[in-house]
Design an enzyme around this catalytic site. Structure first.
Site, mmCIF file in Angstrom:
data_model
loop_
_atom_site.group_PDB
_atom_site.id
_atom_site.type_symbol
_atom_site.label_atom_id
_atom_site.label_comp_id
_atom_site.label_asym_id
_atom_site.label_seq_id
_atom_site.Cartn_x
_atom_site.Cartn_y
_atom_site.Cartn_z
ATOM 1 N N TRP A 1 0.828 -1.221 0.000
ATOM 2 C CA TRP A 1 0.000 0.000 0.000
ATOM 3 C C TRP A 1 0.858 1.263 0.000
ATOM 4 C CZ3 TRP A 1 -0.488 -4.117 3.306
ATOM 5 C CH2 TRP A 1 0.150 -4.015 4.535
ATOM 6 N N GLU B 1 -5.871 0.610 5.452
ATOM 7 C CA GLU B 1 -6.039 1.009 6.857
ATOM 8 C C GLU B 1 -7.172 0.238 7.521
ATOM 9 O OE1 GLU B 1 -3.908 2.552 8.391
ATOM 10 O OE2 GLU B 1 -2.768 3.601 6.844
ATOM 11 N N GLN C 1 -6.118 -3.711 14.191
ATOM 12 C CA GLN C 1 -5.912 -4.855 15.082
ATOM 13 C C GLN C 1 -5.375 -6.069 14.330
ATOM 14 O OE1 GLN C 1 -6.312 -2.746 17.722
ATOM 15 N NE2 GLN C 1 -7.037 -4.520 18.806
ATOM 16 N N LEU D 1 -9.742 -13.006 7.951
ATOM 17 C CA LEU D 1 -9.132 -11.756 8.421
ATOM 18 C C LEU D 1 -9.760 -11.291 9.731
ATOM 19 C CD1 LEU D 1 -6.892 -9.892 7.479
ATOM 20 C CD2 LEU D 1 -8.538 -8.670 6.057
ATOM 21 N N GLY D 2 -10.997 -11.755 10.006
ATOM 22 C CA GLY D 2 -11.632 -11.417 11.269
ATOM 23 C C GLY D 2 -12.296 -10.047 11.294
ATOM 24 N N TYR D 3 -12.945 -9.761 12.409
ATOM 25 C CA TYR D 3 -13.694 -8.495 12.547
ATOM 26 C C TYR D 3 -14.481 -8.191 11.280
ATOM 27 C CZ TYR D 3 -11.233 -7.366 16.915
ATOM 28 O OH TYR D 3 -10.741 -7.370 18.193
ATOM 29 N N TYR E 1 -8.483 6.976 14.262
ATOM 30 C CA TYR E 1 -7.276 6.470 13.608
ATOM 31 C C TYR E 1 -7.385 6.503 12.082
ATOM 32 C CZ TYR E 1 -3.874 3.636 11.434
ATOM 33 O OH TYR E 1 -2.902 3.234 10.565
ATOM 34 N N ASP F 1 -2.322 4.858 16.705
ATOM 35 C CA ASP F 1 -2.603 3.436 16.867
ATOM 36 C C ASP F 1 -1.837 2.918 18.088
ATOM 37 O OD1 ASP F 1 -0.017 3.451 16.025
ATOM 38 O OD2 ASP F 1 -0.239 1.742 14.678
ATOM 39 N N CYS G 1 10.617 0.416 18.565
ATOM 40 C CA CYS G 1 10.089 0.644 19.918
ATOM 41 C C CYS G 1 9.014 -0.408 20.184
ATOM 42 C CB CYS G 1 9.522 2.056 20.007
ATOM 43 S SG CYS G 1 9.142 2.598 21.686
ATOM 44 N N CYS H 1 16.407 0.024 21.727
ATOM 45 C CA CYS H 1 16.726 1.411 22.070
ATOM 46 C C CYS H 1 18.088 1.844 21.544
ATOM 47 C CB CYS H 1 16.667 1.597 23.577
ATOM 48 S SG CYS H 1 15.027 1.293 24.271
#
Length: 339
Positions: free
Chosen positions: A24, A37, A42, A80-82, A120, A138, A191, A198
């Site tokens: 993308w 997006e 999630q 993919l869910g949701y 988001y 996010d 991170c 770090c």
DNA sequence: GAGACGTGGAT
DNA sequence: TATCCAAGTCT
């Protein structure tokens, strides 16, 4: 707060030389950026890539997806869910198609009104596609910011997320989309939650948690609730034509996906016959059991095979079952009888 | 604000 | 095994 210009320069320079090559990132089409997006909510990048490629091939234009059959979309989204994401996305692109001449609105207030567009997605699409100075906050960004500022507030609270979003919006440079993606990329690759790198972090000098050796204390989150456990009996009801009974889920959980008749463990065969309006022959063959874990609950399922000679409108030839959208839970069960 | 809403991977 | 986490949104 840290020095804004130094921070931005370090972050953007790091991003330009370290950003991953993702499908993308090869497009400037707001529809495709938006699609990515929606898929990424999630959901990890590695999981999304093949789905994104499939969707932009099958639905290259916003209008292709707007005009698609909902069940076909659900089948393409399978795994993919949701699943509400794709329903909401189709509703949104339908509205864009009819109301905005199939052009994704580049005015934030109009875009935010669309279904499935929250803080988001709104910020991400408007900044990446149109370079509007909105933050895209996010899980990565919350972690990065909480460490940078040693922010001990609970980042699972919407009020804290809003506050962090507003703080970021005071930092956003002209390259808004790159800045947002850089912040997310930093969280995803450097991170990280458990083993942050770090020593190679481009903004180490701006990080309060790093200087005070407290990186692992952030972000602060309230503990997840224990999952509710539910037990069901699932029935493969077969007729003499090699067909199995399968119906579309109407409840919110897995809405639109097909499922085999599923009952609480204490439901009698007589009650099931009455509910389905057919008569079932014994014996009741135990086909196996499966456990399926959702975000908020666990299903313990026992599968049985039953036969009937009664007619029913929801019989599907066994060979065609895999053409219908089915949840992983039902797929696991179906694998017990049909490999 | 809190809970619903999928699935897979890492530890 | 249990828990957390992953480019969140809706009710």
């Amino acid at each position: 707060m840290f020095k804004k210009n130094d921070f931005n320069n370090n972050l953007l320079e790091w991003y330009q030389s370290n950003k991953r090559s993702l499908p993308w990132r090869e497009t400037t089409d707001p529809y495709k950026i938006w699609l990515s997006e929606v898929m990424l909510q999630q959901t990890q990048v590695i999981t999304v890539i093949p789905y994104y490629k499939k969707f932009i091939t099958k639905y290259p234009l916003l209008t292709d997806l707007a005009d698609a059959d909902e069940e076909a979309l659900l089948k393409d989204w399978e795994g993919l869910g949701y699943y509400n994401r794709i329903r909401n996305f189709q509703a949104a692109v339908k509205e864009v198609s009819s109301k905005y001449d199939a052009k994704v609105p580049d005015q934030p207030d109009k875009f935010f009104e669309l279904k499935g567009v929250g803080p988001y997605i709104g910020g991400a699409v408007q900044s990446i596609a149109f370079n509007h100075a909105l933050a895209a906050v996010d899980g990565n960004v919350l972690r990065v910011m909480s460490r940078l500022n040693q922010d001990a507030r609970d980042v699972t609270k919407a009020s804290v997320q809003k506050s962090i979003k507003e703080e970021i919006e005071t930092l956003i440079p002209l390259e808004a989309g790159d800045f947002n993606q850089a912040l997310m990329e930093l969280g995803a690759t450097t991170c990280t939650p458990r083993a942050p790198k770090c020593v190679i972090c481009p903004v180490q000098e701006h990080c309060e948690a790093y200087s005070s050796h407290s990186v692992f204390d952030f972000p602060v989150k309230k503990k997840a609730k224990r999952k509710k456990e539910e037990s069901y009996n699932i029935f493969f009801i077969l007729n003499d034509k090699n067909e199995v009974l399968l119906s579309k889920q109407e409840d919110n959980l897995l809405k639109g996906m097909y499922e085999f008749p599923k009952y609480d463990v204490d439901t009698s065969i007589e009650n099931i016959e009455e509910d389905l309006n057919l008569s079932l022959d014994q014996p009741n063959i135990h086909a196996g059991s499966e456990k399926h874990v959702f975000t908020h609950k666990v299903w313990y399922m026992e599968a049985y095979i039953l036969y009937t000679f009664s007619p029913h409108e929801n019989f599907v030839p066994l060979k065609q079952v895999r053409e219908l959208p089915m949840s992983k839970a039902m797929q696991k069960l179906f694998n017990l009888i049909e490999v």
